[in-house]
Write an enzyme that holds these catalytic residues in place. Structure first.
Site, short mmCIF file in Angstrom:
data_model
loop_
_atom_site.label_atom_id
_atom_site.label_comp_id
_atom_site.label_asym_id
_atom_site.label_seq_id
_atom_site.Cartn_x
_atom_site.Cartn_y
_atom_site.Cartn_z
N ASP A 29 0.85 -1.19 0.00
CA ASP A 29 0.00 0.00 0.00
C ASP A 29 0.89 1.24 0.00
O ASP A 29 2.05 1.18 0.37
CB ASP A 29 -0.99 0.01 1.18
CG ASP A 29 -0.32 0.33 2.49
OD1 ASP A 29 -0.44 1.49 2.93
OD2 ASP A 29 0.30 -0.57 3.07
N ASP B 167 -5.48 2.45 -2.12
CA ASP B 167 -4.04 2.46 -2.38
C ASP B 167 -3.41 1.11 -2.10
O ASP B 167 -2.21 1.02 -1.86
CB ASP B 167 -3.37 3.55 -1.54
CG ASP B 167 -3.48 3.29 -0.04
OD1 ASP B 167 -4.31 2.45 0.36
OD2 ASP B 167 -2.74 3.91 0.73
#
Length: 82
Positions: free
Chosen positions: A28, A71
Site C-alpha cells: 500500500d 491504495d
C-alpha cells in the site's frame, strides 16, 4: 478486488495440485490520503495508475499484479525460487 479473489483461488488450487511454492506481496502507498487531500483525486488516480503500471512492468511474465482498492495492491508470484 473481485478479479484478485478469483485469480487467487485458482492460483492456490494450482499450487496445491502441483506442489509448488506460492508467494503473495501486499503493498500500500503510505499516507496516500494526504496526496488526495493536497493535490486532488484526479492527481491521486494518476499516481495509482502509474504505480500499477510500474508494478506490471517489473514482474515476471507469469506473475500477476492487482489493485485491490484504494491504495492497496497485491502481487501474486507463483513458484518463486528464493
Amino acid at each position: 478486488m473481485r478479479s484478485f479473489e478469483k485469480v487467487w483461488g485458482q492460483v492456490v488450487n494450482k499450487a496445491v495440485i502441483k506442489d509448488e511454492k506460492l508467494t503473495i506481496l501486499s503493498l500500500d502507498i503510505d499516507q496516500f490520503k494526504q496526496i488526495n487531500d493536497t493535490y486532488g483525486h484526479p492527481a491521486g488516480n494518476q499516481i495509482l495508475t502509474q504505480f500499477g503500471d510500474i508494478l506490471s512492468r517489473n514482474i515476471r511474465s507469469f506473475d500477476m499484479a492487482f489493485r485491490n482498492g484504494g491504495d492497496e495492491f497485491s502481487i501474486v508470484l507463483p513458484n518463486l525460487q528464493y
